[in-house]
Design an enzyme around this catalytic site. Structure first.
Site, PDB file in Angstrom:
ATOM      1  N   ASP A 117       0.854  -1.194   0.000  1.00 54.36           N
ATOM      2  CA  ASP A 117       0.000   0.000   0.000  1.00 54.36           C
ATOM      3  C   ASP A 117       0.881   1.232   0.000  1.00 54.36           C
ATOM      4  OD1 ASP A 117      -2.261  -1.563   0.085  1.00 54.36           O
ATOM      5  OD2 ASP A 117      -2.529  -1.388   2.253  1.00 54.36           O
ATOM      6  N   ASP A 119       1.326   3.228   2.360  1.00 52.37           N
ATOM      7  CA  ASP A 119       2.039   3.383   3.626  1.00 52.37           C
ATOM      8  C   ASP A 119       3.039   2.243   3.869  1.00 52.37           C
ATOM      9  OD1 ASP A 119       0.294   1.330   4.221  1.00 52.37           O
ATOM     10  OD2 ASP A 119      -0.364   2.190   6.122  1.00 52.37           O
TER      11      ASP A 119
END
Length: 122
Positions: A117, A119
Site C-alpha cells: 500500500d 504506507d
C-alpha cells in the site's frame, strides 16, 4: 488519511523505538537487540497470544500467524541502509517498518506476487 501523510503510528513499531531511544533501567537497546527481543516476543505470541508478554507490552495487538525473521531482515536492510552504523541518529519509524516488511517478505517467499500500500504495508 489526512493531508497525504502516511501512517506513522503503530504500537509495535513504537515499542521497538522506545527500547532504542528511551532509557529503561538506565539501559537502551541497540536496533539489533530490539529486533531480536521483538522476534522472540512475536514467537511466544504466535504460540499463546492471550498470555504473551507482547500482548501485555502492546495492548490491542492482533494475532500473528507466522514468526517474523526480524534479525535476518535487519541484516539485509543494513547492507543497503547502514542503519546500524549510525551512532547518534536513532532509526526512524519508517526504517523500523521497512525491516518488518522485509521480514514479512522472507516469510512469504512462496507467494508469486506481493504488493504494498502507499504506507508501505503488505
Amino acid at each position: 488519511m489526512k493531508g497525504g501523510r502516511l501512517k506513522e503510528r503503530d504500537p509495535l513499531f513504537e515499542l521497538v523505538l522506545k527500547w532504542i531511544t528511551k532509557p529503561e533501567w538506565d539501559m537502551t537497546l541497540t536496533l539489533r537487540e530490539a529486533m531480536a527481543k521483538c522476534e522472540a516476543l512475536i514467537d511466544a505470541h504466535v504460540e499463546n497470544p492471550e498470555r504473551s508478554q507482547l500482548s501485555q507490552s502492546c495492548p490491542g495487538i492482533g494475532q500473528f500467524y507466522t514468526r517474523l525473521p526480524l534479525t535476518k531482515a535487519l541484516d539485509t536492510y543494513s547492507t543497503y541502509n547502514s542503519v546500524e552504523e549510525r551512532r547518534f541518529v536513532p532509526p526512524t519509524f519508517s526504517e523500523v517498518r521497512q525491516v518488518f516488511n522485509l521480514a514479512q517478505v522472507y516469510r512469504m517467499r512462496q507467494c508469486k506476487m506481493l504488493t504494498f500500500d502507499a504506507d508501505d504495508t503488505l
